[in-house]
Design an enzyme around this catalytic site. Structure first.
Site, PDB file in Angstrom:
ATOM      1  N   GLN A   1       0.842  -1.075  -0.033  1.00 34.52           N
ATOM      2  CA  GLN A   1      -0.034   0.038  -0.008  1.00 34.52           C
ATOM      3  C   GLN A   1       0.884   1.230   0.062  1.00 34.52           C
ATOM      4  O   GLN A   1       1.380   1.573   0.896  1.00 34.52           O
ATOM      5  CB  GLN A   1      -0.815  -0.010   1.320  1.00 34.52           C
ATOM      6  CG  GLN A   1      -1.612  -1.384   1.377  1.00 34.52           C
ATOM      7  CD  GLN A   1      -2.766  -1.457   0.071  1.00 34.52           C
ATOM      8  OE1 GLN A   1      -3.709  -0.593   0.151  1.00 34.52           O
ATOM      9  NE2 GLN A   1      -2.884  -2.547  -0.275  1.00 34.52           N
TER      10      GLN A   1
ATOM     11  N   GLY B   1     -11.959   2.748   3.979  1.00 35.05           N
ATOM     12  CA  GLY B   1     -11.047   1.954   3.288  1.00 35.05           C
ATOM     13  C   GLY B   1     -10.295   2.804   2.293  1.00 35.05           C
ATOM     14  O   GLY B   1     -10.158   3.880   1.884  1.00 35.05           O
ATOM     15  N   HIS B   2      -9.293   2.045   1.839  1.00 36.16           N
ATOM     16  CA  HIS B   2      -8.080   2.677   0.798  1.00 36.16           C
ATOM     17  C   HIS B   2      -8.773   3.103  -0.438  1.00 36.16           C
ATOM     18  O   HIS B   2      -9.641   2.278  -0.859  1.00 36.16           O
ATOM     19  CB  HIS B   2      -6.978   1.584   0.692  1.00 36.16           C
ATOM     20  CG  HIS B   2      -7.454   0.199   0.027  1.00 36.16           C
ATOM     21  ND1 HIS B   2      -6.276  -0.702  -0.196  1.00 36.16           N
ATOM     22  CD2 HIS B   2      -8.548  -0.318   0.034  1.00 36.16           C
ATOM     23  CE1 HIS B   2      -6.907  -1.859  -0.542  1.00 36.16           C
ATOM     24  NE2 HIS B   2      -8.157  -1.755  -0.686  1.00 36.16           N
ATOM     25  N   ASN B   3      -8.262   4.033  -0.813  1.00 30.94           N
ATOM     26  CA  ASN B   3      -8.532   4.876  -2.223  1.00 30.94           C
ATOM     27  C   ASN B   3     -10.205   5.190  -2.141  1.00 30.94           C
ATOM     28  O   ASN B   3     -10.647   5.461  -3.121  1.00 30.94           O
ATOM     29  CB  ASN B   3      -8.445   3.699  -3.151  1.00 30.94           C
ATOM     30  CG  ASN B   3      -6.812   3.438  -3.386  1.00 30.94           C
ATOM     31  OD1 ASN B   3      -6.372   2.368  -2.974  1.00 30.94           O
ATOM     32  ND2 ASN B   3      -6.159   4.494  -3.864  1.00 30.94           N
TER      33      ASN B   3
END
EC number: 2.3.1.191
Lengths: 358, 358, 358
Positions: free
Chosen positions: B210, B251-253
């Site tokens: 990540q 969460g990511h993005n």
């Protein structure tokens, strides 16, 4: 370390049946206990294990004892609540066995000169205690705990590592607060100050200052990484002997009644009042500005959007079933009005064909 | 400290009706305020309280003021949004009353030599600031805050105790981040690398690195113990003036549009885009890779599994009802297809007996 | 830093098709990669991008490579799982680029004299390591990490800032534990010791001592602010290669089977056993004392109240729909028994009018 049954009942109550001078040094389940161990019978369905146990003594209710076929040469402590008795004795054995931590302030801690710290308190590494805070007798603050200005920690409380209690809060006696819990963070309140609509909307959210505190009664336990917000004007209140599990969120100006238990991942929005002796299941969500009566039980995963003013058990959760089956029912559920309309049409059709004899 | 109404409108806008030289020193509700206090009317249903209040002055809209029977000898500040005005004045009074914290780096803090820390910043006990980090003007980092290498904290931001911001993130100006929040932890991404099935399955999950960051705009508030993951390749983005409550997971993005508010215990899976001016209720869950339009409202406890491309209010939650009643309905719900089949059979039976006249 | 394709396959496996001496220094998506970059094809629908990419080499499966029209003068690494291969190579590039942290104990850390800390470990600022703890080779403990007495941290593990691991726990090799996670907090267990009913109820909750630990296998990742409680008597167990996202709660005496993944905001109550290779969706709630078989999938937001003993996908969540539509269906849902009764009445009416010919 071992204690005679007589010593145990002198401290914890109950009555010895058998040899009061028999000694036990630890606890074990009925089917594993030996002569130096104390076992307990909490559930009558295990009564047959009492007949065969090797335990040095058994905690038992008078009623269950009366059902035993043979008790000669055996030892019992008779108590109305063997499970709670077990818990108290177990805790005492653990306290005896635990390494003693010397009172005092760790050299790496930062304690403001105006804070009052009892000489019996244990202040761990990297703890911060701000101005005017009061740390009671026998309090234990583990590594990295933060206590804001003017906050009071009641006698005998134990705050585990990384707990943060903001300024102006009060924690009652004998609190247990697990690692990472946050007490007294700002409530979530913003006044909308926007003009225009759609893409033309301008303005911002204006923060409502949160100047209340959090007031926590005695004998409260709070789980790891749980968050309890400070009140906007008045305090958020957690009454005595409330037990809160991990990762629970309690909004500003809530009041949680005494003896209520709240399981993990539950969330309670602001200004909600929960009665005494309630049981809030895991992952339950409760809306803001509602009231729950005493003795309300909300089952796990349910959502509460309105006040529940009568004691009782409330639910709104479905259990998971086979995915395809669920989807079939869910599709029909979204079209219940069509099913209802078909029933209406049938009723009309049947009525139209029914002669006058009805 | 007290201010004339004229001083107040000079700073916060609005217009004095009455005596501009009247002084007030604090705020209070209409029904409790005295002559040295400022009250406000946000909801017209309390208009009658304005008639009888003892407040030294009342914040009021022009419209509500026009409805007042008697206003002689009374003081008002007229503003289109009395509630937001109240919030701003309250914050100013609080800031004046708060103890001043001297700028500087606490001796127990660990600040890398290559980090840039503004002289006006307050770096608290046991704070860690890693290499290349930039701490802006008037920033306040409370006890035990961690700022990873290369991360930038915008001017005027306040990070409460135990906040962790990983490396390579940017926090905008005037952020408020409550205790225990984590910004920039790894997104949850693993490539399956298994062969075989059932008990014979071998292999493992391979971590997807990540390497994105988290980019947070100005005027964002983030609640206690909330977590915002860093992006896999590109950044996770929180736009200006987003307000996030406690125990929220992002969460990511993800991209969260400006002015959106997210209530406690909500969870938003990776790569989801939420529009501007949205309102996400408490404990809402939103799936990954979906898009919510501007002005979408999702009510508390609902789940979003598909994109919601039109503004509006969306729901999928049931309110808790009596447990036995719920179970009865839930059992029928799981068998809706049988009810539907019975309706079908009835329709066929009725049609078969209906003569041609229809 | 750049590596020849031959060097890469020597380390990560696979087979070079094209020029083994070609060098690549980083990774990029197919449509953005240049001659010094490595790209990957995980999804056959992007096969056409492989035809046109400028990437120096492409990770590809043999099957997809065979479908390519032209591959002259191009370089490939053929591997059955290009996505996992990409992840491994990306991690290696990142590890090479990351600043090296010198092993040793930061002067602000508090490490008990009886703790064993490997010389290769990195112990960050304000870390606390209590008596008898064991910190393995190449372990990294970031700022403010707490490791309780007797706890063991396996070789190669990385604990991010503010992680707290209570006493008597074991963390396996190569664990990644994100900021704010709490391992080993007390399970939520209290024996009721009350007498009387209603307002006359007296007594209290008696804490059940939690003397088990937490045992975590190798290659486990745990998300930010996740909490895992210690067992009451025996351990809570997390088996190898389990991956847990942020803000997850795992109750005392749970066992989570190897390779299972648990998404954010899920909560698992005490004494529940989850099989191997399960996938637990975001915000799922699982009751205590139930068992999930291997290969069970529970979709996001669902609730599990009973054991699921067969592999398969399970669901109990509804997707959010228009609020007014939902409310209409929800009202009917609460009265499904009335719809059912109307169907019954219709069936009786139709049957009554049906002559004997049926």
């Amino acid at each position: 370390m071992a204690f005679t049954l007589e010593e145990i009942v002198r401290r914890f109550g109950g009555e010895v049946v058998g040899d009061p001078s028999h000694r036990v040094g630890s606890l074990a389940p009925l089917d594993q206990a030996g002569p130096l161990q104390l076992a307990f019978l909490a559930n009558p369905k295990y009564l047959s294990q009492v007949e065969t146990t090797q335990a040095g003594a058994v905690l038992i209710s008078a009623d269950d004892l009366s059902k035993l076929a043979a008790r000669d040469g055996r030892n019992f402590i008779v108590t109305p609540n063997p499970y709670a008795y077990f818990a108290r004795v177990a805790q005492a054995f653990i306290d005896l066995a635990a390494p003693k931590v010397a009172p005092g302030v760790h050299p790496s801690a930062t304690v403001d000169a105006s804070a009052q710290v009892a000489a019996s308190a244990v202040i761990g590494p990297n703890v911060t205690v701000e101005a005017g805070a009061v740390i009671g007798e026998n309090v234990r603050l583990d590594a990295n705990v933060f206590v804001g200005r003017g906050t009071r920690i009641g006698d005998g409380s134990h705050l585990y590592p990384n707990v943060a209690v903001y300024h102006g809060c009060r924690i009652g006696e004998r609190a247990i607060i697990h690692a990472g819990a946050v007490i007294g963070s700002d409530g979530f309140g913003f006044a909308p100050d926007f003009t225009g609509d759609g893409d033309a909307r301008t303005g911002s959210w204006v923060k409502i200052p949160q100047v209340g505190g959090v007031a926590i009664g005695p004998d409260v336990e709070i789980g790891a990484n749980t968050t309890i917000d400070r009140g906007a004007m008045a305090d958020t209140v957690i009454e005595e002997c409330v037990k809160i599990d991990n990762l629970v969120q309690i909004g500003h100006n809530c009041r949680i009644g005494a003896y209520t238990v709240i399981a993990g991942c539950a969330g309670i929005a602001g200004s909600t009042t929960i009665g005494r002796h309630c049981m809030i299941g895991g992952a339950v969500g409760i809306a803001g500005h509602v009231t729950l009566a005493d003795y309300v039980i909300v089952t796990a995963k349910s959502g509460v959007s309105k006040s529940l003013l009568k004691p009782g058990m409330y639910t709104s959760a479905f259990p998971a079933v086979d995915h395809a089956d669920w989807n079939r029912s869910a599709a029909l559920m979204r079209n219940l009005d069509k099913l209802r309309d078909r029933i209406k049409a049938l009723e009309a059709a049947v009525a139209a064909k029914t002669p006058d004899e009805t």
